[in-house]
Write a protein that holds these residues in place. Structure first.
Motif, short mmCIF file in Angstrom:
data_model
loop_
_atom_site.label_atom_id
_atom_site.label_comp_id
_atom_site.label_asym_id
_atom_site.label_seq_id
_atom_site.Cartn_x
_atom_site.Cartn_y
_atom_site.Cartn_z
N ASP A 127 0.82 -1.21 0.00
CA ASP A 127 0.00 0.00 0.00
C ASP A 127 0.85 1.26 0.00
O ASP A 127 0.49 2.26 -0.63
CB ASP A 127 -0.92 0.01 1.24
N LEU A 128 1.97 1.22 0.71
CA LEU A 128 2.82 2.39 0.86
C LEU A 128 4.29 1.99 0.79
O LEU A 128 4.64 0.83 1.05
CB LEU A 128 2.56 3.07 2.21
N ALA A 129 5.12 2.99 0.46
CA ALA A 129 6.58 2.77 0.41
C ALA A 129 7.27 3.86 1.22
O ALA A 129 6.89 5.04 1.14
CB ALA A 129 7.07 2.80 -1.04
N VAL A 130 8.28 3.45 2.00
CA VAL A 130 9.05 4.39 2.83
C VAL A 130 10.52 4.20 2.51
O VAL A 130 11.01 3.07 2.46
CB VAL A 130 8.80 4.12 4.34
N LEU A 131 11.21 5.33 2.35
CA LEU A 131 12.65 5.33 2.16
C LEU A 131 13.27 6.03 3.35
O LEU A 131 13.02 7.21 3.58
CB LEU A 131 13.02 6.06 0.86
N VAL A 132 14.06 5.28 4.13
CA VAL A 132 14.77 5.84 5.29
C VAL A 132 16.19 6.11 4.83
O VAL A 132 16.90 5.19 4.41
CB VAL A 132 14.76 4.85 6.47
N THR A 133 16.60 7.38 4.89
CA THR A 133 17.90 7.76 4.35
C THR A 133 18.55 8.86 5.17
O THR A 133 17.86 9.61 5.86
CB THR A 133 17.76 8.23 2.87
N ASN A 134 19.86 8.92 5.09
CA ASN A 134 20.58 10.01 5.77
C ASN A 134 20.84 11.16 4.80
O ASN A 134 21.30 12.21 5.22
CB ASN A 134 21.88 9.51 6.38
N LYS A 135 20.56 10.98 3.51
CA LYS A 135 20.76 12.03 2.50
C LYS A 135 19.45 12.28 1.77
O LYS A 135 18.85 11.36 1.23
CB LYS A 135 21.83 11.63 1.48
N PHE A 136 19.02 13.53 1.75
CA PHE A 136 17.81 13.92 1.04
C PHE A 136 18.17 14.47 -0.34
O PHE A 136 19.27 14.97 -0.55
CB PHE A 136 17.04 14.99 1.81
N PRO A 137 17.19 14.44 -1.26
CA PRO A 137 17.45 15.04 -2.57
C PRO A 137 17.53 16.57 -2.46
O PRO A 137 17.09 17.15 -1.46
CB PRO A 137 16.23 14.62 -3.39
N ALA A 138 18.06 17.19 -3.48
CA ALA A 138 18.16 18.65 -3.51
C ALA A 138 16.77 19.25 -3.30
O ALA A 138 15.78 18.78 -3.85
CB ALA A 138 18.75 19.10 -4.84
N GLY A 139 16.71 20.27 -2.48
CA GLY A 139 15.45 20.96 -2.22
C GLY A 139 14.61 20.34 -1.12
O GLY A 139 13.57 20.87 -0.76
N MET A 140 15.03 19.23 -0.57
CA MET A 140 14.28 18.57 0.49
C MET A 140 15.13 18.61 1.76
O MET A 140 16.23 18.07 1.78
CB MET A 140 13.96 17.12 0.09
N THR A 141 14.61 19.25 2.80
CA THR A 141 15.40 19.40 4.03
C THR A 141 14.84 18.61 5.19
O THR A 141 15.48 18.47 6.23
CB THR A 141 15.48 20.89 4.45
N GLU A 142 13.62 18.11 5.02
CA GLU A 142 13.02 17.29 6.08
C GLU A 142 12.17 16.21 5.43
O GLU A 142 11.88 16.27 4.23
CB GLU A 142 12.19 18.15 7.03
N GLY A 143 11.75 15.25 6.23
CA GLY A 143 10.98 14.13 5.71
C GLY A 143 9.67 14.58 5.08
O GLY A 143 9.12 15.62 5.44
N GLY A 144 9.19 13.77 4.14
CA GLY A 144 7.93 14.08 3.48
C GLY A 144 7.69 13.14 2.32
O GLY A 144 8.44 12.19 2.09
N LEU A 145 6.64 13.44 1.57
CA LEU A 145 6.25 12.62 0.43
C LEU A 145 6.97 13.13 -0.82
O LEU A 145 6.92 14.32 -1.12
CB LEU A 145 4.73 12.69 0.24
N ARG A 146 7.61 12.22 -1.53
CA ARG A 146 8.34 12.57 -2.76
C ARG A 146 8.01 11.52 -3.80
O ARG A 146 8.35 10.34 -3.61
CB ARG A 146 9.85 12.60 -2.46
N GLU A 147 7.33 11.91 -4.86
CA GLU A 147 6.95 10.99 -5.94
C GLU A 147 6.23 9.75 -5.40
O GLU A 147 6.52 8.63 -5.78
CB GLU A 147 8.18 10.59 -6.77
N ASN A 148 5.31 9.97 -4.49
CA ASN A 148 4.49 8.90 -3.86
C ASN A 148 5.30 7.92 -3.01
O ASN A 148 4.86 6.80 -2.75
CB ASN A 148 3.67 8.14 -4.90
N VAL A 149 6.48 8.35 -2.59
CA VAL A 149 7.29 7.57 -1.64
C VAL A 149 7.54 8.46 -0.44
O VAL A 149 7.95 9.62 -0.58
CB VAL A 149 8.64 7.14 -2.27
N TRP A 150 7.30 7.92 0.76
CA TRP A 150 7.60 8.67 1.98
C TRP A 150 9.10 8.58 2.23
O TRP A 150 9.66 7.49 2.28
CB TRP A 150 6.82 8.10 3.16
N VAL A 151 9.75 9.75 2.38
CA VAL A 151 11.19 9.82 2.60
C VAL A 151 11.42 10.44 3.97
O VAL A 151 10.82 11.47 4.31
CB VAL A 151 11.87 10.70 1.51
N CYS A 152 12.26 9.79 4.78
CA CYS A 152 12.52 10.31 6.13
C CYS A 152 13.90 9.87 6.60
O CYS A 152 14.51 8.98 6.03
CB CYS A 152 11.46 9.84 7.12
#
Length: 186
Positions: A127-152
């Motif tokens: 149902d959902l996808a989560v990416l746990v990472t220590n590096k965010f893409p450019a323009g992203m400074t905190e966790g959130g939804l990116r291209e229908n993937v939760w990034v934190c």
């Protein structure tokens, strides 16, 4: 005296040639050792990065098992296709949804991760996808939804996964109510 001078000159030339040859051999050895050292350092860094990634996966798996003892946490074995972990959400002993989790502990962000994770989500019927990472893409400074993937980050993971799990369970409960209502209407 000329013979002595010629012998001395010849001996100096031989000594100079031997010394030059020895220095060249030593320089070649130093270059080879430097290259070997660089290769060993690269291998050690890669092994360190892999170990750090595995430590992150274990930490996330432990969070899932401690936070949701009623759910099924399925690690995906290294070398197999798919996300690192699958959280099978259970309500009253019945699986009602899935959340896949990928853990990345790297120096740089890769945009390919999102596409790969979305493909893994589709393949595993999650149902959902989560990416746990220590590096965010450019323009992203905190966790959130990116291209229908939760990034934190790992620090945000526990709170995010609790909210996501609750939403998966709530959607399943709402769907069950609708199915019951449709059945009762007929």
């Amino acid at each position: 005296e000329q013979q002595t001078q010629n012998a001395i000159t010849q001996a100096q030339q031989q000594w100079q040639e031997q010394t030059t040859t020895q220095l060249q051999e030593r320089d070649n050895q130093i270059r080879q050792l430097t290259a070997n050292l660089a290769n060993l350092n690269a291998q050690a860094q890669q092994g360190h990065a892999q170990a750090a990634g595995e430590v992150g996966e274990v930490a996330v798996e432990n969070i899932l098992r401690q936070t949701f003892p009623q759910d099924d946490v399925q690690p995906v074995l290294a070398g197999h296709h798919g996300a690192d972990l699958i959280l099978c959400v259970h309500e009253r002993g019945v699986e009602v949804g899935k959340i896949i989790i990928e853990v990345k502990n790297t120096q740089n962000w890769s945009n390919q991760w999102l596409g790969t994770l979305k493909q893994n989500q589709a393949n595993s019927n999650a149902d959902l996808a989560v990416l746990v990472t220590n590096k965010f893409p450019a323009g992203m400074t905190e966790g959130g939804l990116r291209e229908n993937v939760w990034v934190c980050r790992i620090a945000e993971f526990r709170y995010l996964i609790q909210a996501l799990r609750q939403s998966v369970a709530a959607v399943a409960q709402a769907n069950a109510r609708l199915a019951t209502r449709d059945t009762d209407a007929h």
